[in-house]
Design a protein around this motif. Sequence first.
Motif, short mmCIF file in Angstrom:
data_model
loop_
_atom_site.label_atom_id
_atom_site.label_comp_id
_atom_site.label_asym_id
_atom_site.label_seq_id
_atom_site.Cartn_x
_atom_site.Cartn_y
_atom_site.Cartn_z
N GLY A 279 13.27 9.63 14.15
CA GLY A 279 13.64 8.34 14.73
C GLY A 279 13.78 8.35 16.23
N ILE A 280 13.15 9.32 16.90
CA ILE A 280 13.38 9.42 18.33
C ILE A 280 12.45 8.55 19.13
N GLU A 281 11.47 7.90 18.48
CA GLU A 281 10.45 7.25 19.30
C GLU A 281 11.00 6.11 20.14
N ILE A 282 12.09 5.50 19.67
CA ILE A 282 12.65 4.38 20.43
C ILE A 282 13.16 4.84 21.79
N TRP A 283 14.00 5.87 21.79
CA TRP A 283 14.54 6.25 23.09
C TRP A 283 13.64 7.22 23.83
N PHE A 284 12.74 7.86 23.12
CA PHE A 284 11.88 8.82 23.81
C PHE A 284 11.09 8.13 24.92
N ALA A 285 10.60 6.92 24.61
CA ALA A 285 9.83 6.19 25.61
C ALA A 285 10.66 5.93 26.85
N TYR A 286 11.91 5.57 26.63
CA TYR A 286 12.78 5.29 27.77
C TYR A 286 13.03 6.53 28.59
N VAL A 287 13.29 7.64 27.90
CA VAL A 287 13.58 8.85 28.63
C VAL A 287 12.34 9.32 29.40
N LEU A 288 11.19 9.17 28.76
CA LEU A 288 9.95 9.52 29.44
C LEU A 288 9.81 8.70 30.72
N ALA A 289 10.07 7.40 30.58
CA ALA A 289 9.96 6.53 31.75
C ALA A 289 10.98 6.92 32.81
N LEU A 290 12.18 7.30 32.36
CA LEU A 290 13.23 7.69 33.32
C LEU A 290 12.81 8.91 34.12
N VAL A 291 12.24 9.88 33.40
CA VAL A 291 11.84 11.11 34.08
C VAL A 291 10.77 10.79 35.13
N PHE A 292 9.85 9.90 34.76
CA PHE A 292 8.84 9.48 35.72
C PHE A 292 9.50 8.84 36.93
N LEU A 293 10.49 8.00 36.65
CA LEU A 293 11.13 7.25 37.73
C LEU A 293 11.82 8.17 38.72
N LEU A 294 12.35 9.30 38.22
CA LEU A 294 13.04 10.20 39.13
C LEU A 294 12.07 10.72 40.19
N PHE A 295 10.80 10.83 39.82
CA PHE A 295 9.85 11.35 40.79
C PHE A 295 9.13 10.24 41.54
N ARG A 296 8.87 9.14 40.85
CA ARG A 296 8.23 8.00 41.51
C ARG A 296 9.04 6.74 41.21
N PRO A 297 9.98 6.41 42.10
CA PRO A 297 10.90 5.30 41.81
C PRO A 297 10.21 3.96 41.61
N GLN A 298 9.00 3.82 42.11
CA GLN A 298 8.35 2.52 41.96
C GLN A 298 7.40 2.50 40.78
N GLY A 299 7.48 3.52 39.93
CA GLY A 299 6.56 3.59 38.81
C GLY A 299 5.24 4.19 39.26
N LEU A 300 4.32 4.30 38.32
CA LEU A 300 3.07 4.98 38.65
C LEU A 300 2.24 4.23 39.68
N PHE A 301 2.13 2.90 39.46
CA PHE A 301 1.24 2.13 40.31
C PHE A 301 1.96 1.03 41.09
N GLY A 302 3.28 1.03 41.02
CA GLY A 302 4.02 -0.04 41.69
C GLY A 302 3.86 0.06 43.20
N GLU A 303 4.15 -1.05 43.86
CA GLU A 303 4.08 -1.01 45.32
C GLU A 303 5.20 -0.14 45.84
N LYS A 304 4.91 0.56 46.90
CA LYS A 304 5.92 1.43 47.48
C LYS A 304 7.08 0.57 47.98
N ILE A 305 8.29 1.00 47.61
CA ILE A 305 9.46 0.23 48.02
C ILE A 305 9.87 0.69 49.42
N ILE A 306 9.86 -0.23 50.34
CA ILE A 306 10.26 0.11 51.70
C ILE A 306 11.55 -0.62 52.02
N ASP A 307 12.57 0.13 52.40
CA ASP A 307 13.85 -0.49 52.72
C ASP A 307 13.97 -0.66 54.23
N ARG A 308 14.36 -1.84 54.62
CA ARG A 308 14.65 -2.05 56.03
C ARG A 308 16.06 -2.56 56.17
#
Lengths: 309, 358
Positions: A279-308
């Motif tokens: 029954g792990i498939e529900i949260w596995f997707a989220y955790v996978l996405a989280l791990v990705f986010l730690l390295f690329r906060p804007q997602g794989l193809f999102g626009e680069k977030i620039i803070d001013r």
Amino acid sequence: MGFFLETLFGGLMAGMLYSLVALGFVLIFKASGVFNFAQGAMVLFAALAMARFSEWIPRWLGLDNALIANILAFVVAGAIMFLVAWLIERLVLRHLVNQEGATLLMATLGITYFMEGLGQTLFGSDIYQINIGMPKDPIFLFESVFEGGVLVNKEDVIAAAIAAALVIVLSLFFQKTATGRALRAVADDHQAAQSIGIPLNRIWVIVWCVAGVVALVSGMIWGSKLGVQFSLTTVALRALPVIILGGLTSVPGAIIGGLIIGVGEKLSEVYVGPYVGGGIEIWFAYVLALVFLLFRPQGLFGEKIIDRV
Amino acid sequence: MLYRENGQFKTSYRADQQIFPILQDRVAIALLVVFAFAGVPLLADDYIFRAILIPFVIMSLAALGVNILVGYCGQISLGSGAFMAVGAYGAYNFFVRVPDMPLIPALILGGLCATCFGILFGLPSLRVKGLYLAVATLAAQFFSDWMFLRIKWLTNDSSSGSVSVNELQVFGLPIESALSKYWFCLGVLVVMALLAKNLVRGAIGREWMAIRDMDVAAAVIGIRPMYAKLSAFAVSSFIVGVAGGLWAFIYLGSWEPAAFSVEISFRLLFMVIIGGLGSIMGGFFGAAFIVVMPIALNQFLPAFMGLFGIEISTAGVSHAELMIFGGLIVWFLIVEPHGLAKLWSIGKQKLRLWPFPH
């Protein structure tokens, strides 16, 4: 090896369906900055409309041709989704321009409740079937390569093909037409778009209509797979990791993200699941996405977030 | 005339730093607390306690916690239900496994479990923000749903994670009657609210607000984003965890993981947003609204429709409830996006000038 490929294909097909739902999110977020939680409710609403009208129309008109009935039901359901989109823009979004993201998110959650209630009041709350003549029988691929071949569901293949076609049509619409260009302009910068004479309100209606059609197609496919029922709304929650993985603002991201999540889910369920109780498939997707986010906060193809400051 | 700060001179730093600098506020709050403890029990009956007051008090506590994270620190969280679940099951484990564990320490330890869980799932907030974070916190929600369903050890090997507690007592006094439950929850709420109010007006609260208003600027003036964000997650999930413990122990008595589903997270966020982001007072208004409305709809809708001669089925009532609930939320957000607390402060402002218009 055959089993692995089978899981892989299953994951890819499921992923294609996730991307379809995710696409609805991305379209609206891109154009209006609204994180549309109601996408799941729209899927349910559209699927309910489609299921019930394909049942009612033959009775009203005395037709017995399933194909024509389905096409008519599709058209009517599409029209209803247009109406819904127009009403949402008119009654809700127009009054919430310039509010914070969280407030808009909550407003779409309110819309979710409303549409869940309305859909079930209008169309009933049982489990309905959408029968669009999808073949249910499995087919075997690569029989010459492996012993026994790879078992693939024909229905899944068709669904994936429809999803892919829809994606291509949408990308063409976004890249090649004037309306698509206007949509992209609005997505880039609301004020700039308005200052060169793009009518924001009309663009929003259009984009919600497109999202409605996407919801209708995904509702149709999911509905014919699982039956049209209330739990269809949770499809939206399953699709959320897809968009943060792919990036909230990227259409290709939704597709690739969907495929990655679909494959990841299936492989993890099959190969990791048994060790931790399944029954792990529900949260596995989220955790996978989280791990990705730690390295690329804007997602794989999102626009680069620039803070001013 | 009645409500004004003229003539109330502050002659010491202590007087200047009071929670309620205006005398009338102090009196009103004191009266309110006295009324809640002593007056309400005289007026309410058992049904009102069990169906409205106890859930309201516990949900206010949870909303308070969520407000610290979302309203004060600006980190949108959809994982509050998970923090409640961890608080509840954490407290349950301590309560059942440690012999002679008193209730209050069990709840606090449950809250601390939620704190650890909150910090763990708060880590993504260091990298992502806004809506990405909202989705990321959903991971906590789904993970906890799964964890309490599948890991048998956490639920004392009960089937499908459903557990129950009984014979609760505090300092030797049994918590059985509705009134004693109400008093206990209210006591916890008052203590926590005081704690939260003091935190948000202290240095750490200012750091949270600076992060909320603009995190890059806050970092530039020397606020550590990591410390501020994680401390907000820690404090918030502690309070939410204790609320979860109360919800499970006091209100439900026996529960299963589905009691803390994503629906609870949504409702908590509604409470905070309808009540007013960044306002302790707002959480109470929001909780009252969200707790009471479904009950009121359930009670009055069939009667109301009956007036027009429309019979409405049970399923129809629940669908109509959903629609009205959703519609009201949207309507509220449109007419008052800053929440009920904004109306409250407008009212106070008007009261200051009363009876003169300007």
